[in-house]
Design an enzyme around this catalytic site. Structure first.
Site, PDB file in Angstrom:
ATOM      1  N   HIS A  76      -4.181   0.894   7.230  1.00 33.32           N
ATOM      2  CA  HIS A  76      -4.423   0.662   5.755  1.00 33.32           C
ATOM      3  C   HIS A  76      -5.945   0.865   5.520  1.00 33.32           C
ATOM      4  O   HIS A  76      -6.775   1.222   6.318  1.00 33.32           O
ATOM      5  CB  HIS A  76      -4.209  -0.961   5.464  1.00 33.32           C
ATOM      6  N   HIS A 103       0.787   1.391   1.491  1.00 32.05           N
ATOM      7  CA  HIS A 103       0.300   0.802   0.016  1.00 32.05           C
ATOM      8  C   HIS A 103      -0.341   2.443  -0.384  1.00 32.05           C
ATOM      9  O   HIS A 103      -1.286   3.007   0.134  1.00 32.05           O
ATOM     10  CB  HIS A 103      -0.965   0.213   0.164  1.00 32.05           C
ATOM     11  N   GLU A 134      -4.299   3.809  -0.869  1.00 30.59           N
ATOM     12  CA  GLU A 134      -5.075   3.754   0.461  1.00 30.59           C
ATOM     13  C   GLU A 134      -5.287   5.195   1.016  1.00 30.59           C
ATOM     14  O   GLU A 134      -4.500   5.261   2.196  1.00 30.59           O
ATOM     15  CB  GLU A 134      -4.647   2.500   1.422  1.00 30.59           C
ATOM     16  N   GLU A 190      -7.923  -1.775   8.835  1.00 29.63           N
ATOM     17  CA  GLU A 190      -8.465  -1.554   7.497  1.00 29.63           C
ATOM     18  C   GLU A 190      -9.590  -0.710   7.341  1.00 29.63           C
ATOM     19  O   GLU A 190     -10.649  -1.295   7.922  1.00 29.63           O
ATOM     20  CB  GLU A 190      -8.649  -3.145   6.993  1.00 29.63           C
TER      21      GLU A 190
END
Length: 934
Positions: free
Chosen positions: A334, A203, A206, A408
């Site tokens: 991510h 993505h 990020e 994350e």
């Protein structure tokens, strides 16, 4: 240069410019959509049901607060209108999230490298020399990423390959997807070395996902020659990196927001309806388009899955790379939300057949980061299909099974997609353990954990360790070598072969520990254990103490000495039949709090102190927690071998226990910071509202506090008092305790004793033995027996054993050498003092027992037999060393049934009556030896 040459060069440039003008990358760049950061109210079942019908991107950067029943996430304006249409309540945090983060990055003043303040002094991975901030609000532009990759190969060509495209795959805008290999022989793909894949920037918004990888790569390269662990990993593994899966989307963000803050997520494929982009993390073939929960067939959506599985060159490149390699573990990095997610992600309540293994791997990977781990639903209450992790694990036809994880990176509170610059390095460091563990656990790897006590009781003991094989490569042959470090361990180095263990399989290992005759009580010993896995090795160190002083212990077999609302339970036990737990015979509930406090523990005589206990637990990961504190001047959280820093849902960054530990382990806590003080140990459990997750709680057993004393002398003795001894029971009366007449503070501060100690009665009411009275112990010089080396007040049990103020057998002297010869003196307030007949060789192991014979005392008048038992003579009511008319006169002044703590109470029954006169008269004329006369 000739005129013709100039014309030719000009023509070439014109043609080149013409061709470039028609590449997709140079088409007019449309304005980016506006994204809002919102908080959705999911407190009603209706709102939850409606919410899950809208395909929103709440896998990255979303925070589901199970306690408050809210979801914080980023949505575009179309998605915002869908929420409004469904009448789902929400609050806007930032109307234009991109503008907010761009402004924050622009206004930041930080301009130096910093290190993370990690709780419990976890390893602080130094900032690599070549790691530098980028020009995009501190983050790297795409060109700067490429520059770092080129720099790595230039500096370390033998350890990392030059960047290379995956096959001929190119993005819509014509860019390759680069990969690199980092290993000791980087140019060669060595088939026997386990392979690990690290990806980033699926993505585009990020940037932390790639920045922490750049940090990790530089760290390995720069520390290869100096760090044995790094060298072993690099030598035995092949680490593959794909730092930017989505270069088009990344470059779009840096173009629209050159100072950082861009919020574009997808790639840049144009669609016929004027929309752009495919969510690359919805484009994988496994369970692609299973439903519209977590992915969408609408092109405007941030989770648009594409026209078909693997329709995008970016995901095709990853599929090709995985098919041509045998990756054991993959990290698809991510940001953000402090999470570590693993399969399955496509179905509620669906767990892989390797879920226990995933949990074990995740537990180790998150030990320093406070990340919440679990599958998609357990971790964030989110379902997704067509996602990389599920494909990497679930597709096993064109490639082997991979154990994938999605970190994350970054917290919802501080960071967002574009953290401030001073957060970049701490976030990189927070991921270092996980990155290293991914490499370590991809091959043969295991750990040993002690199954024997920290305290050694004899000079020859069998020490047991449990070896657990953790790596994903089955153990063919592991050599476990026990190597004594301390010179007082005389047993030889021994190697044990561990053979053919599968992942998570265990084997018990014995080591015969023999100690030198020169060993002394409270000596510390160190044992090194080297584990040779064939392609790599590791070292662990374990400390033991020979016969340390036990100042507090509780096996919870006779109830609890503790105060609070934890309870003794037969539900589980490490030894015996009972243990301590927060919720006996039941699981704990949501929003539950319970605390328990130990009795006061005296560390005033200690120079070192250690708490050990056996524990196992099942605590909601990163949400619920158990905290271990020490209460001295204030309640201070403690770091242990099994604690992790608290997450933002717990007491953030404070050490706590959570997750699962199914087998009993021995925890060890260093309490040396509290020597010279009196402390209490405190356990707390605090749970959140996590939507009825069921967890069993925390179990404690066989808890002990050991000390190595100042100068180290711990002395045990036994004596009976004539006045209190009852020949029919073989024990002393304890009327003073029954009548509550024993003073709280020891009574020897006055003349003629003039003792300066301040011992205070703190034996718990649940203590198994009755207490008779206070006594005073002395050690005296052998060469000059009138010289008192040291005194200490203690308590006398009815069985004659001398205990400290907490009921622990024996007393600890502060200034006296650990071993040596002394005359031992015992005094009582209305008995004649006694001294040992000869100097006593005092050590941790011996007990000097005055109850064995009259000859134990210095002089035949020192002890008197009662029913055949030697006892100290009573009657010295004025405590001056003889029994004379002066004692009778003292008795007469207070006689008459006085109920008090009084020296005239010769038989210690709590009153002064004719019985005391009879005791006094019997011993009239008796005196202590001259050496003890006051």
């Amino acid at each position: 240069m000739s005129h013709l040459s100039r014309i030719n060069l000009l023509c070439i440039c014109i043609v080149t410019a013409f061709l470039c003008a028609y590449t997709p990358a140079s088409l007019p760049i449309p304005s980016p959509p506006i994204y809002s950061e919102i908080q959705i109210d999911l407190s009603s079942p209706e709102a939850v049901e409606k919410f899950h019908t809208i395909p929103l991107a709440h896998d990255c950067g979303a925070h589901h607060d199970l306690n408050k029943k809210t979801m914080q996430l980023v949505v575009n304006q179309t998605e915002l209108k869908m929420l409004q249409a469904q009448q789902i309540p929400y609050n806007i945090i930032h109307n234009d999230a991109s503008a907010f983060y761009t402004k924050r990055l622009k206004e930041q003043t930080f301009n130096k490298k910093s290190a993370i303040d990690i709780a419990c002094d976890f390893t602080n991975y130094p900032v690599p020399e070549n790691f530098e901030y980028g020009s995009m609000g501190g983050f790297l532009t795409y060109e700067e990423i490429i520059g770092h990759l080129d720099n790595m190969h230039q500096l370390y060509p033998h350890l990392i390959t030059a960047k290379a495209p995956v096959g001929e795959f190119e993005t819509y805008e014509g860019r390759p997807i680069y990969w690199l290999r980092l290993s000791d022989n980087a140019a060669v793909d060595e088939a026997d070395e386990p392979e690990v894949l690290y990806t980033a920037v699926h993505h585009a918004r990020e940037p932390m996902s790639v920045f922490q990888l750049i940090y990790f790569m530089y760290y390995l390269l720069e520390n290869y020659e100096t760090d044995a662990e790094v060298k072993a990993l690099v030598d035995s593994r092949e680490l593959y990196f794909m730092p930017c899966v989505n270069p088009d989307g990344y470059i779009y963000n840096e173009t629209t927001n050159p100072n950082g803050g861009g919020y574009w997520r997808k790639n840049r494929r144009p669609h016929d309806d004027g929309e752009y982009g495919v969510d690359l993390n919805r484009n994988y073939g496994f369970k692609w388009a299973l439903n519209d929960t977590g992915s969408s067939d609408d092109t405007y959506s941030d989770v648009y899955r594409g026209e078909a599985p693997f329709s995008e060159p970016e995901t095709q490149a990853i599929r090709a790379l995985c098919a041509s390699h045998d990756f054991k573990i993959a990290f698809n990095n991510h940001s953000y939300s402090n999470l570590l997610i693993y399969p399955w992600g496509h179905e509620i309540g669906a767990y892989t057949e390797d879920d226990d293994l995933f949990q074990m791997l995740a537990t180790r990977m998150t030990a320093h980061s406070s990340y919440r781990y679990g599958n998609g639903w357990d971790a964030i209450r989110y379902l997704v299909n067509g996602e990389a992790d599920d494909w990497m694990y679930g597709e096993q036809t064109e490639k082997n099974k991979i154990f994938p994880f999605t970190p994350e990176v970054g917290s919802r509170i501080d960071d967002g997609f574009w953290p401030e610059q001073d957060r970049i390095i701490p976030l990189c460091q927070q991921m270092m353990l996980a990155n290293l563990e991914a490499a370590r656990l991809s091959g043969a790897f295991g750990i040993v954990e002690p199954q024997s006590s920290y305290a050694l009781s004899s000079q020859a003991e069998t020490i047991q360790f449990n070896y657990t094989h953790l790596g994903l490569q089955d153990s063919i042959l592991v050599q476990v070598t026990f190597e004594p470090i301390s010179d007082k361990i005389i047993s030889p180095t021994r190697t044990i072969i561990v053979n053919n263990l599968a992942t998570l399989e265990q084997q018990l290992l014995d080591y015969q520990l023999e100690l030198s005759n020169t060993i002394q009580a409270e000596d510390k010993l160190t044992l090194k254990i080297k584990l040779d896995f064939g392609d790599t090795d590791a070292e662990q160190f374990f400390d033991f103490v020979y016969q340390p002083t036990v100042v507090f212990e509780d096996d919870f077999e006779n109830g609890s000495q503790w105060e609070g609302n934890w309870f003794v339970s037969p539900e589980a036990a490490h030894s015996g039949s009972f243990c301590l737990t927060d919720t006996p015979n039941d699981t704990y509930t949501d929003e539950y709090y319970a605390a328990i406090y130990s009795p006061t523990i005296d560390l005033r005589n200690a120079e070192e102190a250690t708490l050990t206990f056996w524990a196992k637990w099942d605590i909601g990961n990163s949400y619920d927690a158990v905290y271990l504190n020490v209460l001295a001047d204030e309640n201070t959280p403690q770091c242990g071998q099994y604690t992790a820093p608290g997450s933002e849902w717990q007491r953030e960054r404070l050490p706590c226990y959570d997750g699962k530990q199914n087998e009993w382990v021995q925890e060890k806590i260093d309490l040396s910071a509290y020597v010279g003080q009196e402390i209490q140990i405190n356990f707390e459990i605090e749970t959140q509202n996590d939507e009825f997750e069921i967890h069993d709680g925390f179990f404690i057993d066989d808890l002990k506090v050991y000390t190595r004393n100042k100068m180290g002398l711990h002395f045990q003795s036994k004596v009976f008092l004539q006045g209190a001894y009852d020949a029919t029971t073989g024990a002393m009366r304890h009327d003073l305790q029954t009548r509550e007449l024993i003073p709280e503070k020891q009574p020897y501060n006055n003349a003629p004793w003039n003792y300066t100690g301040n011992e205070t009665y703190q034996i718990p009411s649940s203590y198994a033995y009755p207490i008779v009275d206070w006594i005073l112990l002395e050690l005296r010089e052998v060469s000059q027996p009138t010289v008192v080396v040291e005194q200490i007040a203690a308590l006398l049990r009815n069985d004659g054993v001398i205990v400290d103020m907490y009921g622990q057998e024996g007393v600890s002297f502060q200034q006296t050498k650990r071993t040596g010869e002394y005359y031992v003196v015992i005094r009582h307030r209305n008995h004649l003092a006694i001294m040992s007949d000869t100097p006593v060789q005092i050590s941790q192991t011996n007990t000097y027992d005055f109850t064995t014979s009259i000859e134990q005392a210095n002089g035949s008048d020192q002890l008197i037999e009662v029913g055949g038992m030697p006892t100290m003579r009573t009657g010295d009511t004025n405590s001056e060393g003889t029994v004379t008319v002066a004692d009778l006169n003292y008795y007469l002044t207070v006689s008459g049934g006085v109920s008090t703590y009084n020296n005239a109470d010769c038989n210690l029954d709590g009153v002064v009556t004719i019985e005391d006169f009879n005791q006094l008269q019997r011993n009239s004329g008796a005196l202590t030896v001259n050496l003890l006369r006051y």
